[in-house]
Design an enzyme around this catalytic site. Structure first.
Site, PDB file in Angstrom:
ATOM      1  N   ASN A  10      39.578  12.826  -2.846  1.00 49.49           N
ATOM      2  CA  ASN A  10      40.465  12.298  -1.809  1.00 49.49           C
ATOM      3  C   ASN A  10      40.191  10.794  -1.654  1.00 49.49           C
ATOM      4  OD1 ASN A  10      41.237  11.392   0.817  1.00 49.49           O
ATOM      5  ND2 ASN A  10      41.631  13.515   1.370  1.00 49.49           N
ATOM      6  N   HIS A  13      40.129   6.947   2.013  1.00 45.18           N
ATOM      7  CA  HIS A  13      39.290   5.936   2.662  1.00 45.18           C
ATOM      8  C   HIS A  13      39.128   4.670   1.834  1.00 45.18           C
ATOM      9  CE1 HIS A  13      39.021   8.410   6.051  1.00 45.18           C
ATOM     10  NE2 HIS A  13      38.631   9.428   5.316  1.00 45.18           N
ATOM     11  N   ARG A  21      41.771  -5.042   6.400  1.00 42.28           N
ATOM     12  CA  ARG A  21      42.060  -6.462   6.212  1.00 42.28           C
ATOM     13  C   ARG A  21      43.545  -6.755   6.012  1.00 42.28           C
ATOM     14  NH1 ARG A  21      38.159 -10.327   4.828  1.00 42.28           N
ATOM     15  NH2 ARG A  21      36.551 -10.064   6.400  1.00 42.28           N
ATOM     16  N   HIS A  46      46.208  11.924   1.796  1.00 46.53           N
ATOM     17  CA  HIS A  46      46.818  12.403   3.045  1.00 46.53           C
ATOM     18  C   HIS A  46      47.698  11.290   3.610  1.00 46.53           C
ATOM     19  CE1 HIS A  46      45.951  14.327   7.287  1.00 46.53           C
ATOM     20  NE2 HIS A  46      47.237  14.176   7.044  1.00 46.53           N
ATOM     21  N   ARG A  48      49.285  10.278   6.544  1.00 47.66           N
ATOM     22  CA  ARG A  48      49.299  10.645   7.964  1.00 47.66           C
ATOM     23  C   ARG A  48      50.533  10.079   8.641  1.00 47.66           C
ATOM     24  NH1 ARG A  48      44.134  12.628  10.047  1.00 47.66           N
ATOM     25  NH2 ARG A  48      45.153  12.495  12.053  1.00 47.66           N
ATOM     26  N   ARG A  52      47.614   5.522   8.941  1.00 47.94           N
ATOM     27  CA  ARG A  52      46.398   4.741   9.192  1.00 47.94           C
ATOM     28  C   ARG A  52      45.645   4.394   7.904  1.00 47.94           C
ATOM     29  NH1 ARG A  52      42.625   9.261  12.095  1.00 47.94           N
ATOM     30  NH2 ARG A  52      44.422   9.382  13.467  1.00 47.94           N
ATOM     31  N   GLU A  76      48.430  15.800   0.987  1.00 48.44           N
ATOM     32  CA  GLU A  76      48.159  16.452   2.279  1.00 48.44           C
ATOM     33  C   GLU A  76      49.130  15.878   3.295  1.00 48.44           C
ATOM     34  OE1 GLU A  76      44.179  15.620   3.441  1.00 48.44           O
ATOM     35  OE2 GLU A  76      43.327  16.770   1.811  1.00 48.44           O
ATOM     36  N   THR A 107      40.986  15.401  10.148  1.00 49.31           N
ATOM     37  CA  THR A 107      41.622  16.700  10.382  1.00 49.31           C
ATOM     38  C   THR A 107      40.565  17.647  10.950  1.00 49.31           C
ATOM     39  OG1 THR A 107      42.889  16.190   8.410  1.00 49.31           O
ATOM     40  CG2 THR A 107      43.140  18.404   9.312  1.00 49.31           C
ATOM     41  N   GLU A 157      43.339  26.502   1.674  1.00 49.46           N
ATOM     42  CA  GLU A 157      42.147  25.657   1.595  1.00 49.46           C
ATOM     43  C   GLU A 157      41.332  25.930   2.848  1.00 49.46           C
ATOM     44  OE1 GLU A 157      42.408  21.689   0.097  1.00 49.46           O
ATOM     45  OE2 GLU A 157      40.804  20.982   1.433  1.00 49.46           O
ATOM     46  N   HIS A 200      36.478  19.482   3.223  1.00 41.95           N
ATOM     47  CA  HIS A 200      36.234  18.723   4.448  1.00 41.95           C
ATOM     48  C   HIS A 200      34.745  18.587   4.728  1.00 41.95           C
ATOM     49  CE1 HIS A 200      36.969  16.672   8.193  1.00 41.95           C
ATOM     50  NE2 HIS A 200      38.208  16.568   7.796  1.00 41.95           N
ATOM     51  N   GLY A 222      36.302  13.677  -0.187  1.00 40.05           N
ATOM     52  CA  GLY A 222      36.695  12.274  -0.115  1.00 40.05           C
ATOM     53  C   GLY A 222      35.715  11.351   0.570  1.00 40.05           C
ATOM     54  N   HIS A 223      35.559  11.507   1.874  1.00 42.19           N
ATOM     55  CA  HIS A 223      34.846  10.510   2.679  1.00 42.19           C
ATOM     56  C   HIS A 223      33.446  10.227   2.138  1.00 42.19           C
ATOM     57  CE1 HIS A 223      32.608   9.062   6.286  1.00 42.19           C
ATOM     58  NE2 HIS A 223      33.685   8.307   6.370  1.00 42.19           N
TER      59      HIS A 223
HETATM   60  N1  PXP Z   1      40.812  18.762   2.518  1.00 46.84           N
HETATM   61  C1  PXP Z   1      41.656  18.493   3.549  1.00 46.84           C
HETATM   62  C2  PXP Z   1      42.766  19.453   3.820  1.00 46.84           C
HETATM   63  C3  PXP Z   1      41.499  17.332   4.327  1.00 46.84           C
HETATM   64  O1  PXP Z   1      42.339  17.090   5.353  1.00 46.84           O
HETATM   65  C4  PXP Z   1      40.479  16.415   3.985  1.00 46.84           C
HETATM   66  C5  PXP Z   1      40.350  15.136   4.745  1.00 46.84           C
HETATM   67  O2  PXP Z   1      41.499  14.375   4.580  1.00 46.84           O
HETATM   68  C6  PXP Z   1      39.643  16.730   2.898  1.00 46.84           C
HETATM   69  C7  PXP Z   1      39.825  17.918   2.204  1.00 46.84           C
HETATM   70  C8  PXP Z   1      38.547  15.828   2.468  1.00 46.84           C
HETATM   71  O3  PXP Z   1      37.585  15.730   3.498  1.00 46.84           O
HETATM   72  P1  PXP Z   1      36.440  14.663   3.404  1.00 46.84           P
HETATM   73  O4  PXP Z   1      37.092  13.319   3.357  1.00 46.84           O
HETATM   74  O5  PXP Z   1      35.652  14.887   4.654  1.00 46.84           O
HETATM   75  O6  PXP Z   1      35.654  14.933   2.162  1.00 46.84           O
END
Ligand code: PXP
Length: 252
Positions: A10, A13, A21, A46, A48, A52, A76, A107, A157, A200, A222-223
């Site tokens: 993902n 970020h 910036r 995602h 949104r 954002r 997403e 989320t 998921e 997540h 992702g994060h």
């Molecule tokens: N899966 C879904 C459905 C999500 O909404 C997210 C966050 O956007 C992720 C996976 C990835 O989560 P993370 O960024 O915490 O790894």
């Protein structure tokens, strides 16, 4: 079972840093290429409602770039008419429907599919008819899993955020209880013919128990990876996550 678990990276970020910036870099599409080259199977983004991080232009770029490379985009999105229109325009390989509240940082919970069947099921149908594989982001609650199956979605998921938080906070008993529910949810979902994904909050320390759940076919992360990229680079962060997923599956 040792079937390979797919890794979706993902890249939201990367866009968060760019948008801080208001410039054109770092480019999420470039991050997507690095992630794929390092062992990711697909890219998740995602869009949104408040834009954002990922923008409409990012989705257009990613959809075109990934289609050209024959790699899957997992979009997403919230269950709204605006997002449906965008998804139908780009027809991504996969669409993951998520709940969305403007005031949340991320989320925070799963979709209430049991309570929202009449709203959600037509989205599943239209997206599926357009050729996207539809996934519903839900908690590991039997009520929600059975409801997801009734919408006609191909995939669920499972939300791993609560498990990862508990494990990171050293709440071993709570983490173990949530993991048991995730395992049972995966088994139930698979018995209903659903493909099982999870995601997540996953990091290097929490990935193994989740990747070891035999029914899990895909993880979306992702994060943590974007954060780790600051220290080791995105390619190395993705490659290390890939190694940990593979090791967990071999060991299960
Ligand atoms: N899966 C879904 C459905 C999500 O909404 C997210 C966050 O956007 C992720 C996976 C990835 O989560 P993370 O960024 O915490 O790894």
């Amino acid at each position: 079972m040792s079937q390979r678990v797919r890794l979706g990276v993902n890249i939201d970020h990367v866009a968060t840093i760019r948008n801080a910036r208001g410039v054109a870099y770092p480019d999420p599409a470039r991050a997507a290429i690095v992630a794929l080259d390092a062992g990711a199977d697909g890219v998740t983004a995602h869009l949104r409602e408040d834009r954002r991080h990922i923008s409409d232009a990012d989705i257009a770029n990613l959809a075109a770039m990934l289609r050209e490379r024959g790699r899957p985009l997992n979009l997403e999105m919230a269950v709204t008419s605006e997002m449906l229109e965008i998804a139908l325009k780009h027809r991504p390989h996969a669409v993951c429907l998520v709940p969305e509240r403007r005031e949340e940082r991320t989320t925070e919970g799963g979709l209430d599919v049991a309570g929202g069947h009449n709203w959600i099921a037509p989205f599943v149908q239209k997206l599926t008819d357009a050729g996207s594989r539809v996934s519903l982001f839900i908690g590991a609650d039997p009520l929600q899993i059975e409801a997801a199956s009734r919408t006609g979605a191909a995939v669920i998921e499972l939300h791993t955020g609560a498990y990862c938080d508990a494990a990171r906070d050293g709440e071993a008993a709570q983490a173990s209880e949530i993991l048991t529910a995730l395992r049972a949810g995966a088994t139930l979902g698979a018995s209903l013919g659903l493909e099982i994904h999870a995601g997540h909050g996953i990091d290097y320390d929490t990935v193994a128990p989740i990747a070891a759940i035999p029914e899990v076919a895909e993880l979306n992360i992702g994060h943590f990876l974007v954060g780790e990229a600051i220290f080791v680079g995105l390619a190395e962060a993705v490659a290390e996550m890939r190694r940990r997923i593979d090791a967990a599956r071999v060991g299960s």
